[in-house]
Design an enzyme around this catalytic site. Sequence first.
Site, PDB file in Angstrom:
ATOM      1  N   THR A  72      66.096  -0.060  34.358  1.00  0.00           N
ATOM      2  CA  THR A  72      64.878  -0.208  35.155  1.00  0.00           C
ATOM      3  C   THR A  72      64.531  -1.685  35.277  1.00  0.00           C
ATOM      4  OG1 THR A  72      64.079   1.896  34.268  1.00  0.00           O
ATOM      5  CG2 THR A  72      62.470   0.503  35.381  1.00  0.00           C
ATOM      6  N   SER A  97      70.020  -5.782  34.435  1.00  0.00           N
ATOM      7  CA  SER A  97      69.430  -5.670  35.766  1.00  0.00           C
ATOM      8  C   SER A  97      70.357  -4.903  36.698  1.00  0.00           C
ATOM      9  CB  SER A  97      69.143  -7.056  36.341  1.00  0.00           C
ATOM     10  OG  SER A  97      70.334  -7.820  36.436  1.00  0.00           O
ATOM     11  N   HIS A 131      68.398  -4.370  49.961  1.00  0.00           N
ATOM     12  CA  HIS A 131      68.363  -3.064  49.303  1.00  0.00           C
ATOM     13  C   HIS A 131      67.686  -2.035  50.200  1.00  0.00           C
ATOM     14  CE1 HIS A 131      69.254  -5.275  45.555  1.00  0.00           C
ATOM     15  NE2 HIS A 131      69.714  -4.119  45.131  1.00  0.00           N
ATOM     16  N   LYS A 135      63.159   0.682  47.196  1.00  0.00           N
ATOM     17  CA  LYS A 135      63.148  -0.190  46.015  1.00  0.00           C
ATOM     18  C   LYS A 135      61.763  -0.794  45.819  1.00  0.00           C
ATOM     19  CE  LYS A 135      65.806  -3.751  43.618  1.00  0.00           C
ATOM     20  NZ  LYS A 135      65.874  -2.898  42.418  1.00  0.00           N
ATOM     21  N   THR A 142      68.778  -7.964  39.895  1.00  0.00           N
ATOM     22  CA  THR A 142      70.094  -8.591  40.017  1.00  0.00           C
ATOM     23  C   THR A 142      69.976  -9.994  40.602  1.00  0.00           C
ATOM     24  OG1 THR A 142      71.125  -6.425  40.317  1.00  0.00           O
ATOM     25  CG2 THR A 142      72.386  -8.342  41.050  1.00  0.00           C
TER      26      THR A 142
END
Length: 232
Positions: A72, A97, A131, A135, A142
């Site tokens: 998470t 991550s 993404h 999200k 990341t």
Amino acid sequence: MKIGLFGYGKMGRLIEQLAVERNHQIVAKVDVDTQQLDFQSIDCAIDFSTPDAAFDNIKSCIDHGVPVVSGTTGWLDQYDEAVAHCKQKNGALIYASNFSLGVNLFFELNEKLAKMMAPLENYRVSMEEVHHVHKLDAPSGTAITLAEGIIENSDYNNWTLGKAKETEIAIKVKRENEVPGTHVVTYKSEVDSIEIKHTAHNRKGFALGALIAAEWLVGKTGVFTMRDVLNL
């Protein structure tokens, strides 16, 4: 291995599918409505919940002697507290991550490139991450890890989502459809550009990496990263 899933969204369901294929058993599926939980039945917990729930999930697992793998993001303001609690309780924790094996190799490549580029003052670094629209955090965990890898190996001292100062890394964020995750690091000068890129084709790599981390973590104590798991 008997696994407790903390968070049962898309990632949780995919982890369940792959876990069964790898001859593991899912003994708990924990979400916001869960009232009671038998921690003694769990060999390892895998947390893909929400930023608001992650720290409490990790703390509860450690308190009950359950190793925990957390993917998470968005809760890292409490990471140091989680690490301290894990060490105090002699627990076991891996946070990443991104658990994708390819992304973790990308992290290593990113740091090596940052070292090579550091003396070349005519290049400016920037990043872009893309993404899916669901999200919750931005930039992605990341992207933050990539930025931190550059900062540790260069004269940059921060990252920003806005206009970057001379010593800041600009991160551009996009949210598009169902994109699993794309990260691009670009070094640009007046004459050319150097770019490294990782593109996830689906979420399976994240789930598989988390399972591999859980398999590795059982029986250990301490705070680890995917570098430890992959022996990088």
